[in-house]
Design a protein around this motif. Structure first.
Motif, short mmCIF file in Angstrom:
data_model
loop_
_atom_site.label_atom_id
_atom_site.label_comp_id
_atom_site.label_asym_id
_atom_site.label_seq_id
_atom_site.Cartn_x
_atom_site.Cartn_y
_atom_site.Cartn_z
N GLY A 79 -16.08 78.66 -71.99
CA GLY A 79 -15.16 78.62 -73.28
C GLY A 79 -14.86 79.95 -73.66
N ARG A 129 -17.74 74.13 -80.54
CA ARG A 129 -16.86 73.95 -79.54
C ARG A 129 -16.52 75.14 -78.69
NH1 ARG A 129 -10.59 73.41 -82.23
NH2 ARG A 129 -9.65 73.10 -80.46
N GLU A 162 -14.56 75.05 -74.87
CA GLU A 162 -13.19 75.31 -74.74
C GLU A 162 -12.81 76.70 -74.99
OE1 GLU A 162 -10.39 72.06 -76.65
OE2 GLU A 162 -12.35 71.77 -77.69
#
Ligand SMILES: Nc1ncnc2c1ncn2[C@@H]1O[C@H](COP(=O)(O)OP(=O)(O)OP(=O)(O)O)[C@@H](O)[C@H]1O
Ligand code: SF4
Ligand SMILES: [Mg+2]
Length: 322
Positions: free
Chosen positions: A283, A296, A300
């Protein structure tokens, strides 16, 4: 922006190491306008020198991958032949002051002769012409003409750094790359060198890429700042905007790590250390060190997201801001 003198897109450099390929630059894109100064800042190992060495085509032998595009006034820097690059570009259009360059003088040759040498070898000048031009350049960098006769050990660190700049300017390049040109110097001499660079930018219209760990020093000279983290640009934008409204958590920590004159709070340290680039974090590469990381971030990888006029940040938080 004026017509860019330099445009770099998706530049990638990997080194072959015993532990496998090490991607030092992982898709870096930016452009530089004529007469503009761009500060490339970031911690040790971010890829700053690799960027400059790739542009000068002076990467070390163990490069395993060099990819992407770099154009200087529209000419393809990475694709052109070695001969064309040597003949037309390196030192003539684009010159570099290397990291630690003060120690690169040949100790047994006079300083002036070392400045004049490229004019004899590459510039086709006579000895007299080369000598006159070297003396003029000493003047440009505010060194007395008698420095021509001196040997490198007879110069102070600041004088050597000026002489190195004179050497880089000898074939009248339009773009100057400076890699940590002031880090070995004391604060007063640093300030003098920075003033000198501002003059060169103003008087000669020189375009500059200024590489440093020190955001404060870069911001004094530079129109724009590009903050690098682990081989990628983390934030790029006008110097004022990046300094006054930093958007990326790494940039904020970098700025908070600077000692301030008029502030009681001690400078903060950036937690953790830069990642091993052979196995970078998933990520967002900054997530293991980021105080604002959320669910998140390890999953990512963010791209550069526009946060203002010509101002981008590689952080998911930029997406949720109005
Ligand atoms: N010749 C090489 N072989 C293998 N790895 C290298 C080589 N040169 C640099 N590296 C690695 O590539 C990464 C980027 O290095 P680079 O020298 O470009 O960083 P930098 O931002 O200039 O750091 P510094 O501020 O310490 O000068 C680092 O992880 C470094 O260890
Ligand atoms: S994307 Fe997440 S981890 Fe990365 S800098 Fe932004 S908040 Fe921090
Ligand atoms: Mg370096």
């Amino acid at each position: 922006m004026n017509q860019p003198i330099l445009s770099v897109s998706d530049l990638r450099v990997s080194y072959r190491t015993q532990g496998g390929l090490l991607p030092a630059l992982d898709g870096v894109s930016f452009s530089l306008a004529q007469g503009e100064a761009l500060g490339l800042v970031g911690e040790s190992g971010a890829g700053k020198s690799s960027m400059a060495l790739a542009l000068m085509r002076l990467l070390p032998r163990n490069v395993g991958l060099l990819d992407g595009r770099a154009e200087l006034e529209g000419r393809d820097l990475l694709g052109m032949s070695d001969e064309a690059f040597r003949r037309d570009v390196r030192w003539r259009k684009m010159a570099m002051v290397f990291q630690g360059a003060q120690e690169a003088f040949n100790p047994v040759l006079r300083v002036g002769d070392q400045i004049a040498e490229p004019l004899l070898v590459l510039g086709g000048a006579s000895k007299g012409e080369a000598r006159r031009e070297a003396v003029r350049l000493l003047e440009v960098v505010r060194l007395p003409a008698e420095v021509y006769q001196r040997y490198p050990h007879e110069l102070s660190g600041g004088m050597k750094q000026r002489a190195v700049m004179a050497m880089a300017l000898v074939l009248k390049p339009q773009l100057l790359l400076l890699d940590e040109p002031t880090s070995a110097l004391d604060v007063t001499v640093q300030a003098q060198i920075m003033d000198q660079l501002k003059e060169l930018k103003r008087d000669m219209g020189l375009s500059i890429i200024f590489i440093t760990h020190d955001v404060a020093i870069a911001s004094d000279l530079c129109d724009r700042l590009a903050v690098m983290y682990a081989g990628k640009l983390a934030e790029v934008g006008p110097a004022d905007a990046v300094l006054l409204r930093p958007q990326h958590p790494y940039t904020r920590l970098l700025l908070a790590s600077l000692p301030r004159l008029h502030q009681d709070a001690p400078p903060q340290f950036i937690p953790g250390s830069p990642p091993d680039l052979r196995a970078p974090p998933s990520g967002c590469r900054f997530h293991p060190r980021c105080p604002q990381a959320f669910a998140r971030c390890p999953l990512e990888e963010p791209g550069l997201i526009q946060v203002g006029e010509g101002h981008d940040s590689r952080c998911w938080l930029a997406e949720v801001r109005p």
